[in-house]
Write an enzyme that holds these catalytic residues in place. Structure first.
Site, PDB file in Angstrom:
ATOM      1  N   LYS A 177       0.834  -1.200   0.000  1.00  0.00           N
ATOM      2  CA  LYS A 177       0.000   0.000   0.000  1.00  0.00           C
ATOM      3  C   LYS A 177       0.875   1.258   0.000  1.00  0.00           C
ATOM      4  CE  LYS A 177      -3.507  -2.770   0.498  1.00  0.00           C
ATOM      5  NZ  LYS A 177      -3.046  -4.003  -0.142  1.00  0.00           N
TER       6      LYS A 177
HETATM    7  C1  LIG Z   1      -9.212  -4.571  -0.888  1.00  0.00           C
HETATM    8  C2  LIG Z   1      -8.392  -5.186   0.211  1.00  0.00           C
HETATM    9  N1  LIG Z   1      -8.972  -5.489   1.387  1.00  0.00           N
HETATM   10  C3  LIG Z   1      -8.266  -6.027   2.395  1.00  0.00           C
HETATM   11  C4  LIG Z   1      -6.920  -6.302   2.280  1.00  0.00           C
HETATM   12  C5  LIG Z   1      -6.177  -6.928   3.427  1.00  0.00           C
HETATM   13  O1  LIG Z   1      -5.239  -6.036   3.955  1.00  0.00           O
HETATM   14  P1  LIG Z   1      -4.161  -6.546   5.016  1.00  0.00           P
HETATM   15  O2  LIG Z   1      -3.075  -7.212   4.262  1.00  0.00           O
HETATM   16  O3  LIG Z   1      -3.690  -5.270   5.681  1.00  0.00           O
HETATM   17  O4  LIG Z   1      -4.864  -7.433   5.973  1.00  0.00           O
HETATM   18  C6  LIG Z   1      -6.269  -6.004   1.068  1.00  0.00           C
HETATM   19  C7  LIG Z   1      -4.831  -6.300   0.916  1.00  0.00           C
HETATM   20  O5  LIG Z   1      -4.292  -6.390  -0.148  1.00  0.00           O
HETATM   21  C8  LIG Z   1      -7.014  -5.434   0.015  1.00  0.00           C
HETATM   22  O6  LIG Z   1      -6.447  -5.133  -1.165  1.00  0.00           O
END
Ligand SMILES: Cc1ncc(COP(=O)(O)O)c(C=O)c1O
Length: 375
Positions: A177
């Site tokens: 991110k």
């Molecule tokens: C749309 C979306 N939701 C949730 C997540 C999950 O994020 P995390 O890796 O911080 O748990 C991601 C991660 O790529 C994502 O792209």
């Protein structure tokens, strides 16, 4: 594909947190929560260990439980659907708009039912979803919209940051991110009661936070009000997050500039369409994806192979949860746009220090068969 933009300042901030002796959730987490929620225009921020755990807590806040249905795009990272399953609820997949990759009222309306308890609107790849349009469909039916803003820090919706005015939003600080803390996440909302409850839930359901216990001069007898989780962020992560937050405008400005250059290089190529800002807002170009159609020689998979053979790291487009073994038994409506986007799109490399020459190299490799045909 993506290189986190971390420097000496982040390293120093992490070292200072280590030297302070307070490395678990403490004062830096509290400061990061305040600074982050202010930046995205929300009253409260609850820092957690990831966006996945943020989504889990956000769904609890809006009251999702066993047997409920939650509408989600299949066109998302699998964590969006998984968070629904954690609660014994069922993800109901809705299709997305072909230009934004996001849920729209028409696709959501198709799958609403008497058991629909919430909708998770993902701002996919940083392209803002039209929350206003979704809310006008859902608010009269009493269905809350949870925003999966994992990718959308700094994206703009109707002139305001994504997160401003959101009922509840979940954010990611994974290194893929724009703003990273290594791992990490946040829930933001204007609801003070939800924020207070989620602060407890991320810390085992305890009624007194570790920070308050340490600040107290007398003995403290804490209670556990409901079954909670250990979803805490560390002060080391928050220290890095605070520095990254200070760089956010620079990070977004740079990504938008690089995206504009890709657009210049790719505009007018037959059989190829690149992601763009929608009418209702501006993305942060977290992911720069292109969709190839039948006119594009060789198609998507050949393009990925060509890029890999030239030492260029690209990725298939966003996944579709309903095509994965974990969700193969989930009943769903037809999802033609999701299937097309996931089959025919790819994400091009885009990182802060990328040069014009590197972008030209990517585009040259991608367009080899097109340019060949033109010759
Ligand atoms: C749309 C979306 N939701 C949730 C997540 C999950 O994020 P995390 O890796 O911080 O748990 C991601 C991660 O790529 C994502 O792209």
């Amino acid at each position: 594909m993506m290189v986190p933009h971390l420097g000496e300042e982040e390293a120093e901030a992490a070292a200072a947190a280590v030297r302070s002796g307070w490395v678990a959730q403490g004062p830096r987490v509290a400061e990061f929560e305040q600074a982050f929620s202010a930046r995205v225009g929300a009253r409260h921020g609850v820092a957690v260990s990831s966006c996945t755990t943020a989504l889990h807590l956000a769904l609890i806040a809006v009251g999702v439980g066993r047997g409920d249905e939650v509408v989600v795009p299949s066109f998302s990272f699998i964590a969006t659907a998984n968070a629904v399953r954690y609660l014994g609820a069922e993800p109901v997949f809705a299709d997305v708009d072909p230009y934004t990759g996001n849920l729209v009222p028409e696709t959501v309306a198709e799958v609403l039912g008497p058991r629909t308890r919430a909708v998770i609107a993902v701002h996919q790849g940083g392209v803002p979803a039209d929350i206003r349009a979704l809310t006008s469909l859902l608010e009269p039916r009493g269905i809350p919209v949870v925003e999966d803003a994992a990718c959308a820090v700094g994206s703009i919706l109707y002139g305001e940051p994504v997160g401003a005015g959101a009922l509840i939003a979940a954010w990611s600080f994974h290194p893929r991110k724009l703003l990273t803390t290594g791992e990490g996440g946040m829930v933001t909302s204007d609801h003070a009661d939800w924020a207070a409850r989620l602060r407890r839930l991320r810390e085992h359901g305890m009624n007194i936070s570790a920070a308050d216990r340490h600040a107290s001069s007398g003995p403290v007898f804490e209670h556990y009000l409901e079954v909670g989780f250990n979803y805490r962020m560390t002060d080391i992560q928050a220290a890095v997050g605070l520095v990254q937050l200070g760089r956010l405008d620079e990070l977004i400005g740079r990504r938008r500039l690089l995206a504009a250059r890709y657009h210049e290089l790719l505009d007018g190529v037959p059989g190829l369409r690149a992601v763009r800002d929608p009418d209702h807002g501006q993305g942060n170009y977290q992911s720069f994806w292109v969709l190839l159609d039948e006119e594009f020689p060789g198609g998507r998979d050949a393009a990925l192979e060509r890029l890999a053979a030239r030492g260029i790291s690209a990725r298939r487009g966003i996944m579709a949860a309903h095509l994965e073994p974990a969700y193969q038994d989930t009943k769903h409506v037809d999802l033609p746009v999701t299937e097309r986007l996931t089959r025919d799109s790819l994400i091009l490399p885009l990182f802060h220090t990328m040069t014009a020459a590197q972008q030209e190299r990517v585009v040259a490799a991608l367009l080899e068969p097109v340019r060949g045909a033109e010759r």
